[in-house]
Design an enzyme around this catalytic site. Structure first.
Site, short mmCIF file in Angstrom:
data_model
loop_
_atom_site.label_atom_id
_atom_site.label_comp_id
_atom_site.label_asym_id
_atom_site.label_seq_id
_atom_site.Cartn_x
_atom_site.Cartn_y
_atom_site.Cartn_z
CG ASP A 1 -30.54 -40.67 -9.06
OD1 ASP A 1 -30.86 -39.57 -9.70
OD2 ASP A 1 -30.48 -41.30 -9.10
CD GLU B 1 -35.95 -41.25 -11.51
OE1 GLU B 1 -37.06 -41.41 -12.33
OE2 GLU B 1 -35.00 -41.64 -11.85
#
Length: 434
Positions: free
Chosen positions: A83, A147
């Site tokens: 991400d 994350e």
């Protein structure tokens, strides 16, 4: 590494992954699955059997294991997240999800944080498959979701629900270290992360007596909250040196030929010049107010006011952090953890750290490797629940004038092609000796 295809692939994979928009806006607003499927396909082409796992539909993680030649050796975790943080296209010189390669530079969100490392991992693993090489110890490859938010759908989910996938792993390698830091005086430093401050995102709530804005009200929730936020923002945290930071200061002082007087660290940092940037954010705990929310009408005093604070604490510093927040918020404001994760400490005298250092020095002999502690946090926090010691190691050889730290979450994030080539060579060198 003499595999030209690996050098080509690391650029191709970085660009491809950037083009897959995995923006994490928080609150579950993200979909990593297309990037996870891309990574899994590249691993499968290398003969591995990747597993895709989701806590929430679309929030996909990928895990695969490379079997080593020594079954008795501890396994190593090699991980990166898929991400990225949001990017406003109007602010960029190129579209943030174009993955454009221009003048020897790959542009786009994730070029540094951290689709570059994801691409390095894929390129190295595939080069090994072509060569028929097997590492000494098992290597577990993990590409994670979430994350950039809470990690609940990513490394936290994997550590809590699928620990068996990481059986035998004692150490982990991920972001962010082994990048070139130019000190402005001709020296090139390569900091390797051996620690992280703990995450303490806080929610502060002040309560008072609601009323008309024209009336005297000594129990104004906004005033109470503002006073607490002011105290927090103005607080001067005391000096606290962890083993990693102490080692960093000692090595930097020796490199710059200054006295290692740890009784006056602020003075020592002044003598280190620009190199102090590697240390100055990690000699103390910190708490920075970031968000405020109160009221609904200008002539109404609300009964409640809320603020959020980005707090960070050093290894061993959580108790002091809690006690200080109790004192600074006072009796009229309550605080709680909005999100909390542990602080980490990794040894700088371990065989693994020595191999990390040696890998960088082989390809950057003019550089000076030093340990450092990250001011922020990574997925290593969640994987530490499994007893995995984490190091930050995403090797990049960067030209002078390239502001590496500004690339993280910044506008015009980009990475030089040559930096990616360096990263593949160094990562390959380390993993072959790990």
């Amino acid at each position: 590494m003499g595999d030209q295809r690996a050098l080509d692939e690391v650029v191709e994979f970085t660009s491809d992954l950037i083009r897959i928009d995995t923006t994490n806006r928080g609150g579950g607003d993200c979909r990593e699955r297309p990037a996870a499927e891309y990574a899994a396909a590249r691993l499968a082409e290398a003969g591995l059997e990747p597993t895709l796992l989701e806590r929430t539909p679309g929030r996909t993680n990928v895990v695969a294991r490379i079997e080593g030649t020594d079954p008795s050796a501890d396994a190593l975790l090699l991980h990166g997240h898929l991400d990225v943080v949001p990017a406003e296209a109007a602010d960029w010189s190129v579209h943030p999800f174009s993955g454009e390669v221009r003048d020897g530079v790959v542009w786009g969100r994730g070029a540094v944080d951290m689709k570059n490392m994801d691409a390095m991992i894929l390129a190295v693993v595939r080069a090994w498959a072509r060569e028929g090489f097997r590492p000494r110890r098992d290597i577990v490859v993990a590409f994670t979701a979430d994350e950039e938010a809470s990690a609940q759908d990513g490394s936290g989910f994997l550590a809590d629900e699928h620990p068996y996938l990481f059986e035998g792993c004692t150490e982990g390698i991920s972001e962010s270290g082994a990048f070139t830091f130019h000190d402005g005086a001709g020296r090139q430093l390569y900091p390797i992360a051996a620690g992280e401050r703990g995450t303490a995102w806080l929610k502060l709530t002040a309560r008072g007596r609601a009323g008309h804005g024209s009336k005297v009200n000594p129990e104004n929730a906004v005033t109470r909250l503002a006073a607490a936020i002011t105290r927090i923002g103005a607080h001067e945290w005391p000096l606290r040196l962890t083993p990693t930071v102490r080692a960093a200061l000692t090595e930097l002082a020796a490199l710059y030929g200054v006295d290692t007087d740890l009784r006056d660290v602020d003075r020592l940092l002044e003598k280190l010049g620009p190199a102090a940037q590697l240390v100055e954010a990690t000699v103390r705990n910190s708490a920075n107010p970031t968000m405020l929310d109160a009221g609904y009408k200008i002539n109404v005093i609300p009964g409640e006011a809320v603020a959020y604070v980005d707090g960070r604490y050093l290894p061993g510093g959580e108790e002091e952090f809690r006690a200080t927040l109790d004192r600074l918020t006072g009796p009229d404001v309550e605080w709680e953890f909005h999100h909390r994760e542990v602080a980490l400490q990794a040894p700088v005298d371990s065989p693994t750290y020595a191999r990390l250092r040696a890998a960088v020095e082989e390809f950057a002999p003019e550089g000076h490797v030093v340990p450092y502690c990250m001011s922020g946090g990574t997925d290593a926090k969640q994987f530490s629940r499994l007893g995995i010691t984490g190091y930050g190691f995403t090797p990049l050889k960067l030209p002078e004038g390239y502001d590496y730290q500004a690339m993280f979450h910044g506008v015009d994030e980009r990475v030089p092609v040559e930096a990616l080539h360096f990263g593949v060579r160094v990562l390959d060198r380390f993993l072959r000796t790990a």
